[in-house]
Design a protein around this motif. Structure first.
Motif, PDB file in Angstrom:
ATOM      1  N   VAL A 192       0.814  -1.217   0.000  1.00 33.11           N
ATOM      2  CA  VAL A 192       0.000   0.000   0.000  1.00 33.11           C
ATOM      3  C   VAL A 192       0.851   1.272   0.000  1.00 33.11           C
ATOM      4  O   VAL A 192       0.610   2.177  -0.811  1.00 33.11           O
ATOM      5  N   PRO A 193       1.867   1.411   0.872  1.00 28.82           N
ATOM      6  CA  PRO A 193       2.676   2.632   0.824  1.00 28.82           C
ATOM      7  C   PRO A 193       3.375   2.828  -0.515  1.00 28.82           C
ATOM      8  O   PRO A 193       3.465   3.957  -1.010  1.00 28.82           O
ATOM      9  N   LEU A 194       3.872   1.758  -1.116  1.00 26.75           N
ATOM     10  CA  LEU A 194       4.544   1.880  -2.407  1.00 26.75           C
ATOM     11  C   LEU A 194       3.559   2.245  -3.508  1.00 26.75           C
ATOM     12  O   LEU A 194       3.882   3.016  -4.426  1.00 26.75           O
ATOM     13  N   HIS A 195       2.361   1.689  -3.441  1.00 26.68           N
ATOM     14  CA  HIS A 195       1.334   2.018  -4.419  1.00 26.68           C
ATOM     15  C   HIS A 195       0.936   3.491  -4.313  1.00 26.68           C
ATOM     16  O   HIS A 195       0.709   4.164  -5.340  1.00 26.68           O
ATOM     17  N   ILE A 196       0.864   4.011  -3.101  1.00 28.42           N
ATOM     18  CA  ILE A 196       0.553   5.430  -2.909  1.00 28.42           C
ATOM     19  C   ILE A 196       1.628   6.304  -3.552  1.00 28.42           C
ATOM     20  O   ILE A 196       1.318   7.311  -4.218  1.00 28.42           O
ATOM     21  N   GLU A 197       2.888   5.920  -3.371  1.00 29.52           N
ATOM     22  CA  GLU A 197       3.979   6.700  -3.964  1.00 29.52           C
ATOM     23  C   GLU A 197       3.869   6.733  -5.482  1.00 29.52           C
ATOM     24  O   GLU A 197       4.030   7.795  -6.110  1.00 29.52           O
ATOM     25  N   ILE A 198       3.581   5.598  -6.104  1.00 28.84           N
ATOM     26  CA  ILE A 198       3.471   5.547  -7.559  1.00 28.84           C
ATOM     27  C   ILE A 198       2.320   6.419  -8.050  1.00 28.84           C
ATOM     28  O   ILE A 198       2.460   7.198  -9.009  1.00 28.84           O
ATOM     29  N   LEU A 199       1.169   6.318  -7.401  1.00 29.36           N
ATOM     30  CA  LEU A 199       0.024   7.126  -7.808  1.00 29.36           C
ATOM     31  C   LEU A 199       0.316   8.616  -7.653  1.00 29.36           C
ATOM     32  O   LEU A 199      -0.059   9.432  -8.517  1.00 29.36           O
ATOM     33  N   TYR A 200       0.972   8.986  -6.588  1.00 31.88           N
ATOM     34  CA  TYR A 200       1.282  10.399  -6.370  1.00 31.88           C
ATOM     35  C   TYR A 200       2.272  10.905  -7.419  1.00 31.88           C
ATOM     36  O   TYR A 200       2.137  12.030  -7.921  1.00 31.88           O
ATOM     37  N   ASN A 201       3.274  10.100  -7.752  1.00 31.28           N
ATOM     38  CA  ASN A 201       4.246  10.501  -8.769  1.00 31.28           C
ATOM     39  C   ASN A 201       3.607  10.606 -10.156  1.00 31.28           C
ATOM     40  O   ASN A 201       4.129  11.319 -11.030  1.00 31.28           O
ATOM     41  N   GLU A 202       2.504   9.909 -10.362  1.00 30.49           N
ATOM     42  CA  GLU A 202       1.782   9.979 -11.628  1.00 30.49           C
ATOM     43  C   GLU A 202       0.712  11.079 -11.616  1.00 30.49           C
ATOM     44  O   GLU A 202      -0.079  11.181 -12.547  1.00 30.49           O
ATOM     45  N   TYR A 203       0.698  11.892 -10.563  1.00 27.98           N
ATOM     46  CA  TYR A 203      -0.255  12.993 -10.412  1.00 27.98           C
ATOM     47  C   TYR A 203      -1.705  12.496 -10.304  1.00 27.98           C
ATOM     48  O   TYR A 203      -2.630  13.255 -10.562  1.00 27.98           O
ATOM     49  N   ASN A 204      -1.862  11.256  -9.893  1.00 28.66           N
ATOM     50  CA  ASN A 204      -3.196  10.720  -9.626  1.00 28.66           C
ATOM     51  C   ASN A 204      -3.493  10.954  -8.151  1.00 28.66           C
ATOM     52  O   ASN A 204      -3.460  10.049  -7.325  1.00 28.66           O
ATOM     53  N   TYR A 205      -3.807  12.210  -7.824  1.00 23.62           N
ATOM     54  CA  TYR A 205      -3.932  12.593  -6.432  1.00 23.62           C
ATOM     55  C   TYR A 205      -5.145  11.958  -5.753  1.00 23.62           C
ATOM     56  O   TYR A 205      -5.075  11.579  -4.583  1.00 23.62           O
ATOM     57  N   VAL A 206      -6.245  11.838  -6.488  1.00 20.49           N
ATOM     58  CA  VAL A 206      -7.427  11.220  -5.898  1.00 20.49           C
ATOM     59  C   VAL A 206      -7.137   9.778  -5.516  1.00 20.49           C
ATOM     60  O   VAL A 206      -7.459   9.324  -4.407  1.00 20.49           O
ATOM     61  N   GLY A 207      -6.515   9.040  -6.430  1.00 18.35           N
ATOM     62  CA  GLY A 207      -6.176   7.651  -6.128  1.00 18.35           C
ATOM     63  C   GLY A 207      -5.182   7.533  -4.997  1.00 18.35           C
ATOM     64  O   GLY A 207      -5.329   6.675  -4.106  1.00 18.35           O
TER      65      GLY A 207
END
Length: 289
Positions: free
Chosen positions: A239-254
């Motif tokens: 989960v923490p790693l998935h959050i980092e990837i989504l944030y780096n992709e500018y998928n802030y909602v996800g």
């Protein structure tokens, strides 16, 4: 004519000498600190997660990569917490109830994850199990995968979380002493009966407290898991790693939607922690009465 005596009570001494304005200033500073560094971030997480609607929020939680990350995180916690539970009980029982050679060394080793950065611990596993590591060639020869797979993630999680239960139980068992166990053994109880019927009930609340903290750290661990996971999306991302990837992709909602799961875990942990502390304080108060 009999004289009546008026009972009197000694005034409760005031243990604080600071003026009232200093006390309220300290309380206000603490509340301001909590608001800035605890409440405001929590509000921001849920606001960002829900700002585009509940539909997108739940869509971010049930998409395949998110479900895979949640599943892997639960698997890592489900394996590491019971193993740390066994280790914590055994280590704390040995340290608190017995004297043996190497006791101070064992205590130092238990504290090791507190002193070593999680990233460093992940690198140690790379040096041991990596392709160029100590066991790397042998593992490749036998087609055994440790790094960039579930076993590596579980090992890294176990390392960073194993002090939590032991560190909760050691001072508790030391404070209780050995009198009850010695009495039980003198009456004919076996070692296992003594542990099951006396030692374990006496530490059950501290044990539960340690398990909760261990589980929260296991599900939120980032540094060590990041090094050994390989960041394979849908396979080795927690989960923490998935959050980092989504944030780096500018998928802030996800990113904030998935982060809200960890935020809710933190809130539940705090609530249960407070309940256990209240229950422990109540039990100690009853024992004094």
């Amino acid at each position: 004519m009999t004289a009546t005596t008026t009972p009197f009570r000694l005034a409760k001494p005031d243990t604080t000498t600071e003026p009232t304005w200093i006390r309220w200033s300290l309380i206000g500073t603490a509340l301001l600190f909590l608001s800035l560094f605890l409440f405001v971030p929590l509000v921001v997480v849920f606001y960002e997660a829900l700002q585009k609607g509940v539909g997108l929020y739940f869509a971010a939680l049930i998409e395949p990569d998110a479900r895979s990350a949640i599943s892997l995180t639960l698997i890592a916690a489900a394996i590491s917490v019971p193993l740390n539970l066994v280790f914590g009980l055994v280590a704390s029982w040995a340290i608190a109830k017995f004297e043996f050679t190497g006791k101070s060394v064992l205590i130092t080793l238990i504290d090791l994850p507190y002193a070593v950065s999680p990233v460093i611990s992940g690198l140690i596993y790379v040096l041991i199990f990596g392709a160029q590591g100590f066991l790397g060639p042998w593992l490749q020869e036998h087609d055994i995968k440790i790094l960039f797979a579930v076993p590596g993630i579980v090992l890294a999680t176990i390392f960073v979380t194993f002090p939590f239960i032991a560190r909760e139980l050691i001072p508790l068992m030391q404070d209780q002493g050995t009198e009850e166990e010695e009495t039980a053994i003198s009456l004919g109880a076996t070692g296992w009966q003594t542990f099951r019927m006396i030692t374990l009930p006496n530490v059950k609340w501290g044990l539960l407290y340690g398990v909760i903290l261990c589980n929260a750290r296991a599900m939120g661990e980032f540094g060590a898991v990041s090094v050994v996971s390989g960041h394979i999306r849908g396979l080795t991302n927690t989960v923490p790693l998935h959050i980092e990837i989504l944030y780096n992709e500018y998928n802030y909602v996800g990113a904030f939607a998935v982060a809200s799961l960890l935020a809710m875990l933190a809130l539940v942990t705090l609530a249960v922690k407070s309940l256990i502390e209240w229950r422990t304080g109540l039990r100690l108060g009853n024992e004094k009465l």
